[in-house]
Design an enzyme around this catalytic site. Structure first.
Site, PDB file in Angstrom:
ATOM      1  N   LYS B  84      15.364  13.247  -0.586  1.00 22.36           N
ATOM      2  CA  LYS B  84      15.745  12.078   0.199  1.00 22.36           C
ATOM      3  C   LYS B  84      16.113  10.962  -0.781  1.00 22.36           C
ATOM      4  O   LYS B  84      15.474  10.813  -1.834  1.00 22.36           O
ATOM      5  CB  LYS B  84      14.559  11.664   1.067  1.00 22.36           C
ATOM      6  N   SER B 159      13.780   9.515   9.809  1.00 20.55           N
ATOM      7  CA  SER B 159      14.788   9.001   8.905  1.00 20.55           C
ATOM      8  C   SER B 159      15.240  10.012   7.848  1.00 20.55           C
ATOM      9  O   SER B 159      16.288   9.830   7.244  1.00 20.55           O
ATOM     10  CB  SER B 159      14.249   7.763   8.196  1.00 20.55           C
ATOM     11  N   SER B 183       9.083  10.537  10.126  1.00 13.31           N
ATOM     12  CA  SER B 183      10.394  10.697   9.485  1.00 13.31           C
ATOM     13  C   SER B 183      10.609  12.032   8.790  1.00 13.31           C
ATOM     14  O   SER B 183      11.730  12.332   8.388  1.00 13.31           O
ATOM     15  CB  SER B 183      10.627   9.568   8.476  1.00 13.31           C
TER      16      SER B 183
END
Lengths: 520, 500
Positions: B84, B159, B183
């Site tokens: 990420k 996310s 997330s």
């Protein structure tokens, strides 16, 4: 009217209420508060930095356990309670020298709270204290040379220092007129303790004495070098005035940029007079931060308007709270060295120093350590004589040269030797002054100086008698006058004998011999 | 022949490399080929790191060439991994999918990232996300949304949407995401992959750009529970750079995987199933999972978390409060976006931040700043912390007689791009099951159990364990995975496979 007199006049009518905030960098820690960067002063800008103290994205603070221990030590040395549970908070505001735009500090649970330090005010400084303060009974105890004042410690907390801004293109590095600003983060993250006093201080002299006393305690603990010029100890003061006899506080101002004890005193003195003038001309004191200019000896309102800051404190979520048990606290307490007050008492009670002399020596860490070393060499029976040399010749020498004790050539054994030479009547105390000056200059031992200069004092009665006989023979009229009752002439004869003997005669013996022979 | 990551697990990759059937470089090329084939449509990657990948792959290949024994070759040798884009890795930009950090180059490594690479992982790139992890759909990215490989019209969740989509589409074998309120787990559920949020303190947060420090935790995405366990093995453990990371004895999370569900005490959190907004297909899949566990010999019971419903409210105070503080450092002074013509420092701050942050970031900064303001602190932040304490108690009570709690991962399957972006509150509801776990600091994994009856999109089941109970949670997850035998290959990949 002189500033000093104006201050004293103002103090007759107005009682200042002063509280101090003293920031001290824990320069004794090897590394910064939340990262492994070294703690040091100066250096090439931005060379002692890492992702943590630069506040880079994703970096996290890890608390320095030793810095926390040093803070607890500071608390114990100033009579504070140590919190059983404590934590860091974030104090949030934007400023370019603050890498994260919040400072990791403490809020409602500081490591230390509720202490007290007593300061001794003597001599002229004591004249600033006037009658008519409402809490003087609680605060003050009179002494032979002045008074002692008890100053409450509200709290001591630990936080991280900020970086430093350098403004380029303006005057003297200040922001006004600068074309650009640079930031050096070398200092950012240095462990910093903030001590806040109760509003227990009533005169500039007390404020100065408190700051000096605190510096002495910190130096004794070894937690910081307390270098005010380099900013490792920084004192801010809050001051307000109230009419003598009143208990309500007036509106306060905060004074910053007092980079020496003298500045602290003078800044407060200026501000007290200024506030009194404002109040007496019917005005009101504005709550604001004022900048002290040591050159002009005055304070001025800082350019930026004072806003009511909302720091949005909240518990630092990157760390877990600290729990301190008795064992930890006692382990730190065991590290406490003898503190200045205890040391002074020992000088008085064990070594027989007059309290004032003991105070003066114990209030300077170098002097105290020098003194202890000298007494250890020479023995307690010479303590008083050693302290006399230190308080007179040594202090005068250091003041004249403007140097620290550690920078002089005098070492404890030299002072002891000098005392012993006087004690053995090898030299007179007058000669001792000469020897001291010589040894301060050359670093030679007193015995060597006496030897080289042939300064041995003559106590041999026979030799002195021979000279006295000659002097009396040469001055028959004076002898007559003396015998007729003008005994004051003894001084004349002593002077003649001493001059004849090159100042090396033992004055005591000279006096005895003269008295005897003149009577005969 | 191009290596198809969708057809290989991490242990299979390692074994093939060890046998000499494949080189790590070939495997990395397989990842790049898939990225080239479909990432223009999925848009999972913010940056593809060929040089870094080849450097790591070559190290593995050199080891094999010089005759490394199976014990010497690291556990994830040659396995394509990706991160990420809020995790620092030297040689990459770490943008948090934000304009304010669009050109920010990492100068140090995130601990979890470094550990995964040290374990043999081959870093193929950095993955898209909601800006600063603010969102549940990866639509709040300054670089545009990521698309769900199961249906390119739909969101991958968020996310960590890029991390989920990359694994689903076979562009990486293991990816890391961060989970503050769901997330990792919610995009895992939306993309039909295994996704775990470890216990708070299990994995170092150092080097992962903070959203909410007391809630954030890094965790893995993978196609299988076994790979999830292997990834956790690699990244967990005390880190001297993170004061909240916990020092615990080493555990091998693969050890109990095949022990089955028999004897596990599983609590179905029934009161949360009856909440408004839960899709019937999600509810029925959840009940089916519970029945499967019972059939596997687990003791399945019902449990209530009465306070968990307040989790969302508490989270939307605590999360933004911490975020408003954590994001203060993006001020244009030392790094990141800075306006060129600032007239003074205040102007520099205000305009750099206004230009640099997207709308959701600004919304959360404002929320959090307000919640911490003088006069409001007690009513908001103080109250939210009290709610958090009550939720922790609820979990403690539930774990007193259960090993694992079972809920849906998210109330719905993947929604359409744009469907909820105008309604932040509806979007926030997407994390109603996952948020209480972050507030309590527990661990949880989302396991894909099949396609929804109505949407024909993946449904994820969340299995929650108490603090540091990852071992038992993964054991339950593996039992469920084996029982449902769900094929995690999305249509996009099938289409690519068919073409090849």
């Amino acid at each position: 009217m002189m500033t000093k007199d104006r201050l004293l006049a103002v103090l007759e009518r107005w009682e200042p209420v002063i509280g101090l905030e003293i920031h001290t960098e824990l320069t004794s820690t090897r590394t910064k508060m939340f990262c492994g960067c070294p703690v040091a002063f100066g250096g090439e800008p931005n060379t002692r930095v890492c992702p943590v103290c630069l506040g880079l994205p994703g970096a996290l603070p890890v608390p320095n356990a030793y810095a926390i221990e040093q803070t607890v030590l500071a608390g114990l040395a100033t009579g504070c309670e140590i919190a059983r549970r404590s934590l860091f908070h974030r104090k949030q505001y934007f400023y370019p020298d603050m890498p994260k735009d919040y400072q990791i500090s403490q809020y409602d649970l500081p490591f230390c709270a509720g202490g007290e330090v007593t300061v001794e005010i003597a001599g002229e400084a004591a004249s600033q204290r006037k009658e008519g303060g409402v809490d003087e009974e609680r605060r003050v105890r009179l002494t032979d040379v002045g008074y002692n004042a008890r100053i409450g410690i509200t709290r001591i907390h630990l936080e991280e220092d900020t970086g430093k801004m350098v403004h380029v293109g303006g005057s003297e590095g200040r922001l006004a007129g600068a074309t650009k600003s640079l930031v050096d983060f070398n200092r950012a993250g240095t462990p910093l303790i903030e001590l806040v006093t109760e509003p227990d201080i009533r005169t500039p002299a007390e404020a100065r004495a408190f700051a000096q006393k605190l510096r002495l305690i910190w130096l004794t603990l070894g937690i910081s070098d307390c270098n005010m010029e380099e900013g490792s100890m920084r004192v801010d003061a809050n001051v307000s005035l109230r009419r003598r006899g009143e208990s309500e506080f007036g509106t306060k101002t905060e004074i910053k940029n007092m980079n020496s004890f003298k500045s602290l005193h003078d800044g407060l003195a200026y501000e007290i007079v200024r506030q009194a003038e404002v109040l007496e001309s019917g005005g009101r004191v504005v709550q604001e931060t004022r900048h002290f200019d040591a050159g002009a000896k005055r304070t001025s309102a800082t350019r930026s308007k004072e806003e009511a800051h909302d720091y949005r404190y909240f518990p630092e979520p990157d760390m877990v709270p600290f729990e301190f048990d008795d064992e930890f606290i006692e382990r730190v307490r065991a590290r406490l060295p003898e503190l200045p007050d205890a040391r002074k008492m020992r000088f008085v009670e064990e070594w027989g120093l007059p309290p004032h002399d003991a105070s003066v020596i114990a209030s300077d860490l170098e002097m105290a350590e020098f003194f202890e070393a000298a007494v250890n060499i020479g023995g307690p029976e010479r303590a008083k004589a050693v302290s006399n040399v230190m308080l007179n010749d040594l202090s005068a020498h250091l003041n004249a040269r403007g140097i620290a004790l550690s920078e002089s050539r005098i070492v404890p054994s030299m002072v002891v030797e000098l005392v012993e030479l006087v004690e053995a009547a090898t030299i007179s105390s007058k000669q001792a002054k000469e020897v001291f000056a010589d040894m301060a200059e050359t670093g030679d031992s007193p015995a060597a100086i006496v030897e080289i200069k042939g300064m041995r004092q003559v106590s041999d009665t026979g030799a002195i008698e021979a000279v006295v006989t000659r002097i009396l023979d040469e001055n028959p009229n004076k002898v007559e006058e003396y015998r007729a009752g003008k005994t004051g002439l003894i001084g004349f004869f002593v002077g003649q004998v001493m001059r004849e003997m090159g100042g090396q005669a033992n004055p005591k013996v000279v006096n005895e011999v003269l008295a005897r022979m003149l009577e005969g | 022949m191009t290596v198809d990551l969708s057809a290989l697990t991490a242990p299979e990759i390692r074994a093939a490399i060890l046998r000499g059937d494949l080189s790590a470089r070939e495997v990395a090329d397989g990842a790049f080929a898939r990225i080239e084939a479909c990432d223009d449509r999925v848009r999972a990657f913010n940056e593809v790191t060929r040089e870094l990948a080849y450097a790591s792959a070559d190290r593995v290949d050199d080891m094999v060439r010089s005759g490394a024994s199976p014990e010497e070759l690291p556990p994830l040798a040659g396995v394509p991994v990706a991160f990420k884009d809020n995790m620092n890795l030297i040689g990459t930009r770490t943008t948090c999918s934000s304009r304010i950090l669009a050109n920010h180059e990492s100068v140090y490594d995130c601990t979890a990232v470094a550990r995964l690479i040290k374990a043999g992982g081959v870093p193929v790139g950095k993955l898209n996300m909601d800006e600063f992890a603010f969102g549940s759909s990866t639509e709040n990215s300054a670089f545009g949304p990521t698309h769900n490989p199961w249906d390119l019209e739909r969101v991958p969740g968020g996310s960590s949407g890029g991390s989920a989509a990359a694994v689903s589409a076979g562009m990486a074998t293991i990816t890391l995401g961060s989970d503050t309120g769901g997330s990792i787990r919610q995009p895992g559920a939306f993309c039909g992959v295994v996704a775990m949020k470890p216990t708070y303190g299990r994995v170092s947060r150092y080097g992962c750009v903070a959203f909410a420090s007391s809630l954030d935790q890094i965790g893995p995405f993978s196609k299988s529970v076994e790979e999830c366990a292997l990834a956790l093995n690699a990244i967990c453990g005390k880190d001297p750079m993170d004061a909240t990371s916990v020092d615990r004895p080493h555990e091998d999370f693969t050890r109990d995987l095949e022990r089955g569900a028999s004897g596990l005490r599983i609590g179905v959190v029934t009161d949360m199933l009856d909440m408004e907004g839960v899709a019937p297909e999600v509810k029925s899949a959840t009940m089916a999972a519970a029945e499967l566990f019972a059939a596997l010999g687990a003791e399945v019971g019902e449990v209530e978390l009465p306070s968990a419903r307040y989790g969302l409210s508490a989270y939307y105070i605590i999360g933004p409060a911490e975020a408003s503080s954590n994001l203060a450092r993006f001020d244009g002074i030392r790094y990141g976006h800075r306006v060129a013509d600032a007239k003074d420092v205040l102007d520099l701050y205000m305009r750099s931040r206004a230009e640099g942050f997207g709308p959701e970031a600004i919304r959360r900064i404002m929320l959090g700043t307000y919640a911490l303001s003088a006069g409001y602190y007690d009513a908001y932040y103080g109250q939210a912390q009290k709610a958090r304490t009550v939720i922790i108690r609820d979990f403690e009570r539930a774990f007193a007689d259960h090993d694992v709690l079972l809920t849906p991962t998210s109330p719905t399957t993947a929604f359409r791009i744009g469907e909820k972006s105008a309604d932040p509150l509806a979007m926030y509801l997407s994390d109603v099951y996952t948020i209480p776990v972050n507030l309590a600091g527990n661990c949880a994994v989302s396991v894909p159990v099949g396609l929804g009856d109505d949407s024909e999109l993946p449904v994820g089941i969340q299995l929650i364990g108490t603090h540091f109970a990852e071992g038992v949670v993964l054991r339950a997850a593996r039992a469920l995975e084996r029982a449902v035998a769900f094929d995690v290959t999305p249509p996009l990949v099938r289409e690519l496979q068919a073409r090849a």
